[in-house]
Write a protein that holds these residues in place. Structure first.
Motif, PDB file in Angstrom:
ATOM      1  N   SER A 570      40.742  60.857 -31.240  1.00 27.84           N
ATOM      2  CA  SER A 570      39.583  61.165 -31.336  1.00 27.84           C
ATOM      3  C   SER A 570      39.395  60.188 -32.287  1.00 27.84           C
ATOM      4  O   SER A 570      40.296  58.647 -32.087  1.00 27.84           O
ATOM      5  CB  SER A 570      39.094  61.997 -31.343  1.00 27.84           C
ATOM      6  OG  SER A 570      37.714  62.023 -31.986  1.00 27.84           O
ATOM      7  N   ARG A 606      41.441  63.035 -19.784  1.00 27.36           N
ATOM      8  CA  ARG A 606      40.839  63.297 -20.531  1.00 27.36           C
ATOM      9  C   ARG A 606      40.907  64.745 -20.082  1.00 27.36           C
ATOM     10  O   ARG A 606      41.465  64.940 -19.271  1.00 27.36           O
ATOM     11  CB  ARG A 606      39.841  62.408 -21.646  1.00 27.36           C
ATOM     12  CG  ARG A 606      38.696  62.612 -20.210  1.00 27.36           C
ATOM     13  CD  ARG A 606      37.367  61.958 -21.212  1.00 27.36           C
ATOM     14  NE  ARG A 606      37.183  61.523 -22.431  1.00 27.36           N
ATOM     15  CZ  ARG A 606      36.426  61.239 -23.128  1.00 27.36           C
ATOM     16  NH1 ARG A 606      35.709  60.049 -22.503  1.00 27.36           N
ATOM     17  NH2 ARG A 606      36.378  61.564 -24.490  1.00 27.36           N
ATOM     18  N   PHE A 630      33.493  59.388 -27.218  1.00 24.35           N
ATOM     19  CA  PHE A 630      32.332  60.472 -27.148  1.00 24.35           C
ATOM     20  C   PHE A 630      31.559  60.699 -26.023  1.00 24.35           C
ATOM     21  O   PHE A 630      30.838  59.111 -25.624  1.00 24.35           O
ATOM     22  CB  PHE A 630      31.566  60.709 -28.523  1.00 24.35           C
ATOM     23  CG  PHE A 630      32.441  61.656 -29.427  1.00 24.35           C
ATOM     24  CD1 PHE A 630      31.914  62.412 -30.056  1.00 24.35           C
ATOM     25  CD2 PHE A 630      33.948  61.015 -30.430  1.00 24.35           C
ATOM     26  CE1 PHE A 630      33.130  62.866 -31.550  1.00 24.35           C
ATOM     27  CE2 PHE A 630      34.680  61.328 -31.131  1.00 24.35           C
ATOM     28  CZ  PHE A 630      34.508  62.752 -31.426  1.00 24.35           C
ATOM     29  N   SER A 641      35.021  64.463 -26.744  1.00 23.27           N
ATOM     30  CA  SER A 641      35.416  63.485 -27.469  1.00 23.27           C
ATOM     31  C   SER A 641      36.565  63.117 -27.832  1.00 23.27           C
ATOM     32  O   SER A 641      37.517  62.686 -28.836  1.00 23.27           O
ATOM     33  CB  SER A 641      35.148  64.728 -29.172  1.00 23.27           C
ATOM     34  OG  SER A 641      35.345  65.824 -28.917  1.00 23.27           O
ATOM     35  N   VAL A 642      38.016  63.494 -26.796  1.00 23.78           N
ATOM     36  CA  VAL A 642      39.577  62.837 -27.133  1.00 23.78           C
ATOM     37  C   VAL A 642      39.343  62.439 -25.655  1.00 23.78           C
ATOM     38  O   VAL A 642      39.576  62.630 -24.869  1.00 23.78           O
ATOM     39  CB  VAL A 642      39.801  64.360 -27.372  1.00 23.78           C
ATOM     40  CG1 VAL A 642      41.413  64.047 -27.033  1.00 23.78           C
ATOM     41  CG2 VAL A 642      39.584  64.681 -28.613  1.00 23.78           C
ATOM     42  N   GLY A 697      37.404  67.024 -30.960  1.00 23.29           N
ATOM     43  CA  GLY A 697      37.948  65.659 -31.255  1.00 23.29           C
ATOM     44  C   GLY A 697      37.639  65.973 -32.692  1.00 23.29           C
ATOM     45  O   GLY A 697      36.352  65.804 -33.352  1.00 23.29           O
ATOM     46  N   GLY A 769      42.470  64.880 -32.090  1.00 23.06           N
ATOM     47  CA  GLY A 769      42.193  65.930 -31.377  1.00 23.06           C
ATOM     48  C   GLY A 769      42.977  67.050 -31.391  1.00 23.06           C
ATOM     49  O   GLY A 769      44.196  67.648 -31.428  1.00 23.06           O
TER      50      GLY A 769
END
Length: 1208
Positions: A570, A606, A630, A641-642, A697, A769
């Motif tokens: 992240s 992701r 993000f 977020s990861v 994350g 993450g």
């Protein structure tokens, strides 16, 4: 002083017996020591001898040891003296004494030391009139040390003393120690004058003169100031010296000493201590310093009070502190401890230490116009560089280096600080655990810095303050350790000037009411390396950050990349894109803008939880190098977020990159979207295992504490409603355990409810993450917001967050997998493939438990070797199975997935966790029927010929409840016995039934919860107790219990005659059944415990004879009673064969002829049946009775019974 004298005297008292036995050698003539003619008896003294010189002059050449030495004039006209020649020595193990009588004609005594005198027992210049050993006072006694040509030496040991005292004699009588040339080394006590009776210094003198032939010769007094017990003896007292320029007064030794000597003109004072310090605590108004004061390297002088300095210090030509010599200024001495800089001559490596020991205290520094060498600030208190302190600006006051060793250094606004930059100096060193409080801006700061990462540098002044860019002595950038922006109670600004780059190695603290203003092109960098990762502490709600043009935070992350593996990464910086990571060295491939867009495998993916099907289907690929890390939805809720990144180097286990995301720092509360999307047709636990996985994350440049996140009042409700699992999963770590490169550690988890952790604890590193698991709500999809806040940051001293095998940060009462849980591992061909755990936990359930269990990360691949627990026929899909703490037994089906033929095994560790409580523990292979005793063995091997997927084992843990069921047999025949069930520590539902063994008839049921101890009564018989919910013994759910009863006791008897005459014996025959003890009651006051008694009734009547019979149990008895009639007969039967005859006179009865009847018994009654006489062994004596009455005489022998009626 008295304590010192006592310590000196004690050895003398102890040696008195041996002294009495020792030989005293007296001088017989003046001459040489080694000439026998000098001594009485012609013997040269040896080490066991006491030596006296009285009225003679002796010269010593060579090296000798004696016991003691006494030089005494004894009222003779000739002086007494001993001269130790140059190069020669004498060692006295006892006292060296010079004594002179007070009588007329005394010539005095002299000890000339041109060689060496080792006075191990002390030296006393004394007067014979005093009776105190070692302190005898005298007059006109002289010790001369050295001469114009030779330097003499006197050494005393730590136990010994030099005591020079005079009684109230005339002024001409004096004791003199004359140091002409050489060394007077004092390791004990040196005293001139009695403290209890002060005398004029004229009487006792230490001459260190520089006159006549002694001019220019070096004289040195070396004073260690301690005794042999290691106790400091204070300072030399009572010294009177003449003015000279060549003697040295040396403080030496390894303990602290106090400088106390006043009224002395000092020329050269030297501090040459191997340990401790020389303390300046008292005012010395009459002391003078003519030439120099020197503090040698490694020695220390401490000033304590403002008036406790060398008052005459200014008179000295120079105050010299050599390299590594130390002046310590503490207490109240900050203001006046040092003289002017014109007097001082400090080496560049000399040290001036300002010490404020108490954390509550403070002291001003830099008040003098002074050239400081090395300055050290010590003690836990605050060292003030305040408005009243001298500016260190290279003009009035100069400093080469400043080191903050302990406590706090507080710098007022507007102060100058310009350090002399010579030979590697000009630096400020801030040690670990210290604090520098900067209350304003320096007007002029020129220094290099050496800052420990545990130092705290606080900008705490009024607005604004400029944050300094730090460099070391080589011109390389130096990071702050802990950089703190603190408000004095009003809004303040901390400014990073244009184009400046501030480095932080440990922590950044942005306090309330502070504004961090980064001007154009300014940068704050949080550093990271293999050991540490700098972080931002929880940002205060009122803190603000203002960014100028191109100003930014740069957050580094050391990313170890041994092996090619996935990392869930992240970013704490807003608007970070994949390009930032690629620029830092991450090799991204498989999508536009990456280093190899055409690669078959995409290295950045992701996850989308809403995608149905197997968990892996939810991953999707990056589409461009500009993809943001993000992504936000409505209401600024974080939806993504990861990125999962694939990179690494299999050939270089030390390979790493350092991420350097740059931009605005993400601060404040962050809201994450959490979902659970039900897969169509979902039924089994395996299918449920693929849903509800959310990839999040860490949004901050700081580690997160999952305990704080999940237990936040705004988040915990989702856990309590069984929607959110309290376990955090770190599946692909950004931090690797450096000491274990062969264990990539692709996953780790931490359950906040139990503290159970594997690989990772509750700390989520920055850039990391992580995954959380959610569950359906009444078979409905779920969506909610998980809040992550500044206060959820982990506030730790050490910012290195690698996985820990020790799990040092577990919560209180947490489960330790290495000690508190059983680990079960399935192995294939000797290699472990998957491990699961089970353990006790209060409130847990036997089956799936969303709060305390730890789910596996999705459904195992069909090709993977797996092991699992089973509930309702299906695998539970858990890594950790928490079990109720007080269950009476556990019966766990075990699922095995062995997709290929081969040799497999199941191994266990820490089985004692369960077997200590459950002696019945075994593993049943449901395929082969084989069992393994888990209390004995820990490895079960089995073979799969094709493949095996399904429930393979049953694991039993049973308390052997049979040991908790006891019985009491019936006490007596036809009474009831008891069964006692101790169910105190058995949790859950209990259901036992009791049946008759012979008939099968149901008798009783024990059912319920928390029953404690249950007692039931049953008649004697054979019973079968059945546990309807489990086992009773190790291998059975039934237990046979026989309640026994004793045999029936029946009492009965008969007699040879139930109608008898008085005095006739009755024989009773016992006809009882099953009796062991008997009690007969004959109803005439007599009892018997014989089985078959014979009884004689002495009076007529009807008697109810009873028999009480007892069996094994004394409480079990039976009783029977029968009547016996006893009559009194007065008729006399005729017996022709008797030869008895009777005669009587006045009632005296004589029986004749009884001898022919053999042994006989005679009983006599009156006519009413009253017994008058009885003799069971009559021998012919006369029987006295009342006359004038009629009596009945009965005579019984083995030949028969005869009755006679007689008149007296």
């Amino acid at each position: 002083m008295r304590i010192v004298q006592l310590l000196v005297l004690l050895p003398l008292f102890f040696v008195i017996p041996s002294q009495l036995a020792a030989k005293t050698i007296q001088a017989n003539a003046s001459g040489n020591w080694n000439d026998g003619s000098t001594w009485k008896g012609g013997k040269v003294p040896t080490s066991s001898d006491d030596v006296e010189i009285n009225g003679f002059q002796v010269t010593l050449n060579g090296n000798y040891t004696i016991k003691s030495l006494s030089i005494d004039d004894d009222n003779v006209l000739n002086p007494s003296s001993l001269t130790i020649a140059f190069g020669s020595s004498i060692t006295c193990t006892g006292l060296v004494e010079l004594k002179t009588d007070e009588g007329a004609g005394s010539s005095g005594t002299v000890l000339n030391v041109f060689g060496t005198l080792n006075a191990n027992g002390g030296i006393s210049i004394n007067n014979q009139s005093s009776q105190v050993v070692g302190l005898i006072l005298g007059s006109t006694n002289t010790i001369n040390i050295g001469s114009n040509n030779f330097g003499g030496t006197i050494n005393t040991t730590s136990f010994s003393a030099i005591n020079v005292n005079t009684l109230l004699g005339n002024p001409a009588d004096v004791n003199i120690v004359n140091l002409r040339n050489g060394v007077l080394a004092i390791n004990g006590e040196f005293s001139l004058g009695d403290a209890s009776a002060p005398l004029n210094a004229f009487y006792n003198k230490l001459y260190l003169d520089d006159s006549g032939i002694y001019a220019g010769l070096q004289k040195q007094i070396r004073y260690a100031g301690q005794n042999g017990l290691g106790i400091s003896q204070g300072a030399i007292s009572g010294i009177s010296v003449t003015e000279n320029s060549n003697y040295q007064f040396v403080y030496t030794g390894d303990l602290e000493q106090d400088f106390l000597v006043d009224n002395v003109l000092y020329t050269h004072v030297i501090v040459d201590k191997t340990g401790g310090t020389l303390n300046i605590e008292n005012n010395l108004p009459s002391a003078s310093f003519l030439n120099s004061i020197t503090v040698k390297g490694g020695s220390s002088v401490t000033f304590y009070k403002s008036d406790a300095n060398f008052d005459a210090l200014e008179e000295a030509n120079s105050f010299i502190v050599e390299a590594n010599g130390r002046i310590i200024i503490t207490g109240e001495a900050f203001a006046t401890a040092l003289p002017s800089k014109s007097v001082c001559n400090f080496d560049q490596q000399a040290i001036v230490e300002y010490s404020v020991p108490s954390a509550e205290a403070s002291g001003e520094i830099f008040k003098e116009s002074f050239d400081y060498p090395q300055v050290e600030l010590t003690g836990m208190g605050t060292k003030l560089y305040s408005a009243s302190s001298q500016n260190v600006n290279g003009a009035g006051t100069t400093v080469r280096n400043i080191s903050l060793i302990e406590g706090t250094w507080s710098i007022a606004g507007g102060k100058s600080l310009k350090l002399i930059d010579e030979v590697g100096s000009g630096g400020i060193s801030l040690e670990a655990s210290t604090t520098l409080d900067l209350l304003g801006d320096f007007q002029d700061i020129q220094a290099h810095w050496n800052i420990d990462r545990e130092n705290t540098f606080r900008y705490a002044g009024v607005s604004p303050q400029v944050v300094y860019d730090l460099y070391d002595e080589n011109g390389d950038k130096m990071p702050y350790g802990i950089l703190a922006f603190v408000s004095p109670g009003e809004s303040v600004v901390r400014v990073v000037e244009p184009n400046k780059n501030i480095w932080i190695a440990n922590e950044l603290r942005l306090g309330d009411l502070t504004t961090t203003q980064l001007e154009d092109n300014a940068l704050i960098t949080l550093k990271s390396d293999i050991n540490f990762t700098a972080f931002v502490a929880p940002v205060a709600p009122t803190a603000e950050i203002i960014y100028g043009s191109n100003a930014a935070f740069e957050v580094e992350k050391y990313l170890p990349l041994p092996y090619v593996a996935y990392r869930d990464v992240s970013s704490p910086i807003k608007n970070t894109k994949l390009s930032s990571w690629q620029n830092a060295g991450i090799r991204l491939v498989g999508f536009p803008g990456s280093v190899n867009p055409n690669a078959v495998r995409v290295s950045a993916t992701r996850y989308d939880e809403t995608v149905q099907g197997n968990l892996n289907i939810g991953f999707y690929n990056a589409t461009d190098i500009s993809n943001p890390i993000f992504e936000f939805g409505a209401g600024n809720v974080i939806e993504k977020s990861v990125f999962r990144v694939l990179d690494g180097n299999n050939a270089n286990l030390d390979y790493f990159v350092t991420l350097k995301d740059r931009g605005e720092l993400r601060t404040g509360e962050q809201n994450f979207k959490i979902t659970y999307s039900i897969t169509e047709g979902e039924q089994t636990q395996f299918k449920k295992a693929n849903d509800g996985w959310n990839q999040l994350g860490n949004p901050y440049a700081a580690p997160l504490d999952w305990d704080l996140v999940v237990n936040d009042p705004e988040n915990i409700s989702w856990v309590q409603s069984n929607v959110l699992d309290p376990t955090v999963y770190i599946i692909a770590q950004v931090d690797r355990f450096q000491n274990d490169p062969n264990n990539p550690g692709y996953y780790g988890f931490y359950n906040s409810a139990t503290g159970f952790s594997i690989v990772h604890d509750d700390i989520i590193p920055s850039y990391q993450g992580f995954w959380v698991k959610t569950y359906e709500n009444n078979k409905q999809n779920v969506e909610f917001t998980l809040k992550v806040k500044e206060e959820h940051k982990a506030t730790l001293q050490n910012s290195r967050y690698y996985k820990s095998n020790k799990n040092n940060l577990r919560a209180k009462n947490a489960i330790n997998p290495d000690e508190d849980a059983v680990a079960m591992t399935i192995m294939q061909e000797g290699k472990g493939r998957e491990k699961v755990w089970f353990h006790y936990w209060p409130g847990a359930k036997v089956g799936a438990d969303t709060l305390y269990d730890v789910s596996k990360f999705g459904q195992p691949s069909p090709n993977a070797v797996a092991i699992d627990f089973v509930e309702n026929g299906d695998p539970m899909n858990v890594w950790v199975n928490a079990l109720p703490e007080k269950a009476s037994r556990y019966e766990m089906p075990i699922y095995v997935q062995a997709p290929r033929p081969g040799n497999y095994a199941v191994s266990f560790s820490n089985l004692h966790v369960f077997t200590d409580r459950f002696p019945c523990a075994y593993l049943l292979d449901v395929v082969t029927g084989k069992t393994m005793d888990l209390a004995v063995d820990t490895l079960y091997e089995f073979t799969v010929t094709d493949s095996y997927v399904g429930n393979r084992f049953l694991m039993y843990f049973n308390q052997n409840i049979a040991s908790k069921i006891s019985k009491e047999n019936a006490a007596c025949f036809a009474e009831k016995g008891k069964m006692i069930f101790d169910l105190s520590d058995i949790d859950g539902e209990i259901d036992y039934s009791v049946n008759n063994v012979q008939t099968g008839q149901f008798i009783d049921q024990i059912k319920g919860q928390n029953l404690g101890v249950v007692t039931r009564e049953y008649p004697a018989g054979q019973y079968l107790v059945r546990n309807n919910k489990g086992l009773l013994t190790c291998y059975s759910n039934t237990l046979r219990i026989d309640i026994n009863q004793p045999l029936q006791v029946s009492a009965d008897f008969t007699a040879d005659n139930f109608n008898v005459e008085v005095g006739s014996p009755v024989s009773f025959t016992n006809q009882s059944s099953n009796g062991l003890t008997y009690v007969w009651n004959f109803d005439d006051g007599q009892i018997s415990t014989e089985k078959n008694p014979v009884h004689i009734f002495e009076t007529p009547g009807t008697f109810l004879v009873s028999l009480l019979t007892r069996g094994n149990n004394p409480e079990c008895a039976d009783e029977v009673s029968k009547e016996v009639t006893v009559a009194f007969t007065t008729g006399i039967a005729e017996f022709n064969n008797t030869k008895l005859s009777f005669s009587s006179t006045n009632g005296l009865l004589q029986v004749n002829g009884f001898q022919d009847m053999g042994p006989c018994a005679i009983t006599i009654y009156n006519l009413t049946g009253q017994q008058l006489y009885r003799d069971d062994n009559y021998t012919g004596k006369s029987i006295q009775l009342n006359k004038n009455q009629v009596i009945i005489v009965k005579v019984q022998s083995d030949k028969g019974l005869w009755t006679y009626k007689l008149a007296l």
